[in-house]
Write a protein that holds these residues in place. Structure first.
Motif, PDB file in Angstrom:
ATOM      1  N   VAL A  12      14.163  21.622  22.515  1.00 52.98           N
ATOM      2  CA  VAL A  12      13.197  21.044  23.446  1.00 52.98           C
ATOM      3  C   VAL A  12      13.941  20.491  24.647  1.00 52.98           C
ATOM      4  O   VAL A  12      15.107  20.093  24.533  1.00 52.98           O
ATOM      5  N   GLN A  13      13.285  20.472  25.785  1.00 48.09           N
ATOM      6  CA  GLN A  13      13.896  19.897  26.982  1.00 48.09           C
ATOM      7  C   GLN A  13      13.802  18.369  26.938  1.00 48.09           C
ATOM      8  O   GLN A  13      12.907  17.800  26.288  1.00 48.09           O
ATOM      9  N   ALA A  14      14.711  17.739  27.641  1.00 41.19           N
ATOM     10  CA  ALA A  14      14.679  16.286  27.748  1.00 41.19           C
ATOM     11  C   ALA A  14      13.317  15.835  28.264  1.00 41.19           C
ATOM     12  O   ALA A  14      12.755  16.448  29.172  1.00 41.19           O
ATOM     13  N   GLY A  15      12.805  14.777  27.652  1.00 39.10           N
ATOM     14  CA  GLY A  15      11.483  14.281  27.993  1.00 39.10           C
ATOM     15  C   GLY A  15      10.378  14.857  27.139  1.00 39.10           C
ATOM     16  O   GLY A  15       9.239  14.370  27.185  1.00 39.10           O
ATOM     17  N   GLY A  16      10.691  15.876  26.373  1.00 41.97           N
ATOM     18  CA  GLY A  16       9.697  16.529  25.534  1.00 41.97           C
ATOM     19  C   GLY A  16       9.492  15.821  24.209  1.00 41.97           C
ATOM     20  O   GLY A  16      10.059  14.748  23.954  1.00 41.97           O
ATOM     21  N   SER A  17       8.680  16.445  23.357  1.00 40.34           N
ATOM     22  CA  SER A  17       8.315  15.852  22.080  1.00 40.34           C
ATOM     23  C   SER A  17       8.452  16.872  20.950  1.00 40.34           C
ATOM     24  O   SER A  17       8.325  18.082  21.174  1.00 40.34           O
ATOM     25  N   LEU A  18       8.704  16.339  19.782  1.00 43.76           N
ATOM     26  CA  LEU A  18       8.693  17.135  18.555  1.00 43.76           C
ATOM     27  C   LEU A  18       8.128  16.264  17.443  1.00 43.76           C
ATOM     28  O   LEU A  18       8.277  15.036  17.485  1.00 43.76           O
ATOM     29  N   ARG A  19       7.522  16.897  16.448  1.00 41.08           N
ATOM     30  CA  ARG A  19       7.104  16.175  15.256  1.00 41.08           C
ATOM     31  C   ARG A  19       7.768  16.804  14.046  1.00 41.08           C
ATOM     32  O   ARG A  19       7.540  17.989  13.760  1.00 41.08           O
ATOM     33  N   LEU A  20       8.557  16.009  13.366  1.00 43.03           N
ATOM     34  CA  LEU A  20       9.181  16.458  12.135  1.00 43.03           C
ATOM     35  C   LEU A  20       8.297  16.106  10.948  1.00 43.03           C
ATOM     36  O   LEU A  20       7.639  15.065  10.949  1.00 43.03           O
ATOM     37  N   SER A  21       8.312  16.960   9.946  1.00 43.42           N
ATOM     38  CA  SER A  21       7.591  16.710   8.703  1.00 43.42           C
ATOM     39  C   SER A  21       8.568  16.821   7.541  1.00 43.42           C
ATOM     40  O   SER A  21       9.556  17.561   7.609  1.00 43.42           O
ATOM     41  N   CYS A  22       8.281  16.092   6.498  1.00 44.02           N
ATOM     42  CA  CYS A  22       9.084  16.175   5.279  1.00 44.02           C
ATOM     43  C   CYS A  22       8.121  16.175   4.096  1.00 44.02           C
ATOM     44  O   CYS A  22       7.447  15.166   3.848  1.00 44.02           O
ATOM     45  N   ALA A  23       8.054  17.295   3.413  1.00 41.57           N
ATOM     46  CA  ALA A  23       7.177  17.435   2.266  1.00 41.57           C
ATOM     47  C   ALA A  23       7.959  17.153   0.987  1.00 41.57           C
ATOM     48  O   ALA A  23       9.024  17.750   0.765  1.00 41.57           O
ATOM     49  N   ALA A  24       7.439  16.255   0.177  1.00 45.66           N
ATOM     50  CA  ALA A  24       8.122  15.840  -1.042  1.00 45.66           C
ATOM     51  C   ALA A  24       7.401  16.379  -2.273  1.00 45.66           C
ATOM     52  O   ALA A  24       6.174  16.501  -2.287  1.00 45.66           O
ATOM     53  N   SER A  25       8.178  16.673  -3.292  1.00 44.89           N
ATOM     54  CA  SER A  25       7.623  17.093  -4.571  1.00 44.89           C
ATOM     55  C   SER A  25       8.543  16.619  -5.687  1.00 44.89           C
ATOM     56  O   SER A  25       9.722  16.339  -5.460  1.00 44.89           O
ATOM     57  N   GLY A  26       7.973  16.505  -6.884  1.00 44.98           N
ATOM     58  CA  GLY A  26       8.773  16.113  -8.042  1.00 44.98           C
ATOM     59  C   GLY A  26       8.995  14.622  -8.175  1.00 44.98           C
ATOM     60  O   GLY A  26       9.826  14.199  -8.992  1.00 44.98           O
ATOM     61  N   LEU A  27       8.297  13.826  -7.400  1.00 48.84           N
ATOM     62  CA  LEU A  27       8.410  12.372  -7.500  1.00 48.84           C
ATOM     63  C   LEU A  27       7.064  11.741  -7.173  1.00 48.84           C
ATOM     64  O   LEU A  27       6.201  12.394  -6.563  1.00 48.84           O
ATOM     65  N   THR A  28       6.905  10.488  -7.581  1.00 51.08           N
ATOM     66  CA  THR A  28       5.686   9.754  -7.250  1.00 51.08           C
ATOM     67  C   THR A  28       5.861   9.238  -5.824  1.00 51.08           C
ATOM     68  O   THR A  28       6.372   8.142  -5.592  1.00 51.08           O
ATOM     69  N   PHE A  29       5.422  10.042  -4.884  1.00 49.71           N
ATOM     70  CA  PHE A  29       5.735   9.827  -3.469  1.00 49.71           C
ATOM     71  C   PHE A  29       5.355   8.430  -3.002  1.00 49.71           C
ATOM     72  O   PHE A  29       6.120   7.776  -2.289  1.00 49.71           O
ATOM     73  N   SER A  30       4.187   7.964  -3.402  1.00 46.55           N
ATOM     74  CA  SER A  30       3.693   6.679  -2.898  1.00 46.55           C
ATOM     75  C   SER A  30       4.555   5.506  -3.353  1.00 46.55           C
ATOM     76  O   SER A  30       4.447   4.406  -2.797  1.00 46.55           O
ATOM     77  N   SER A  31       5.420   5.726  -4.332  1.00 49.33           N
ATOM     78  CA  SER A  31       6.272   4.654  -4.853  1.00 49.33           C
ATOM     79  C   SER A  31       7.625   4.572  -4.154  1.00 49.33           C
ATOM     80  O   SER A  31       8.436   3.706  -4.501  1.00 49.33           O
ATOM     81  N   TYR A  32       7.863   5.454  -3.213  1.00 46.09           N
ATOM     82  CA  TYR A  32       9.170   5.532  -2.566  1.00 46.09           C
ATOM     83  C   TYR A  32       9.100   5.151  -1.097  1.00 46.09           C
ATOM     84  O   TYR A  32       8.205   5.591  -0.372  1.00 46.09           O
ATOM     85  N   THR A  33      10.067   4.349  -0.688  1.00 44.48           N
ATOM     86  CA  THR A  33      10.322   4.190   0.734  1.00 44.48           C
ATOM     87  C   THR A  33      10.889   5.504   1.255  1.00 44.48           C
ATOM     88  O   THR A  33      11.748   6.111   0.621  1.00 44.48           O
ATOM     89  N   MET A  34      10.404   5.913   2.405  1.00 44.52           N
ATOM     90  CA  MET A  34      10.880   7.161   3.016  1.00 44.52           C
ATOM     91  C   MET A  34      11.620   6.838   4.308  1.00 44.52           C
ATOM     92  O   MET A  34      11.193   6.000   5.097  1.00 44.52           O
TER      93      MET A  34
END
Length: 123
Positions: A12-34
């Motif tokens: 991306v060019q300077a000044g632009g935007s991106l959205r990163l995603s991280c999909a979790a599996s194999g754990l109780t996601f709501s119980s973890y700090t990310m």
């Protein structure tokens, strides 16, 4: 088996935007700090942002405060990092991590890590 899979990186060019995603599996996601960390070539891995469990409190590195936003969707077992006003110095491999420690900014407090996604910001 715990898996964290990042996506959304790119060029991306300077000044632009991106959205990163991280999909979790194999754990109780709501119980973890990310957390999100990044590592540029020749540099140590550094903390970027973290989001806690129940109250979804957020923490940011000074270098990204006001530009990046971390969020989570417990129904989708996914954590996001919205990155705006990107700068060339944001160029790095970005990693998501899951942990259960109160030391949200320390890499060694996290138990599980993704494989990383490259973010490159051109000037």
């Amino acid at each position: 088996q715990v898996q964290l899979v990042e996506s959304g990186g790119g060029l991306v060019q300077a000044g632009g935007s991106l959205r990163l995603s991280c999909a979790a599996s194999g754990l109780t996601f709501s119980s973890y700090t990310m957390g999100w960390f990044r590592q540029a070539p020749g540099k140590d891995r550094e903390f970027v942002a973290a989001i806690t469990t129940v109250l979804s409190n957020t923490y940011y590195a000074d270098s990204v405060k006001g530009r990046f936003t971390i969020s989570r969707d417990n129904a989708k077992n996914t954590v996001y990092l919205q990155m705006n006003s990107l700068k060339p110095e944001d160029t790095a491999v970005y990693y998501c991590a899951a942990g259960r420690s109160s030391s949200n900014t320390l890499a060694n407090a996290y138990l599980y890590w993704g494989q990383g996604t490259q973010v490159t910001v051109s000037s």
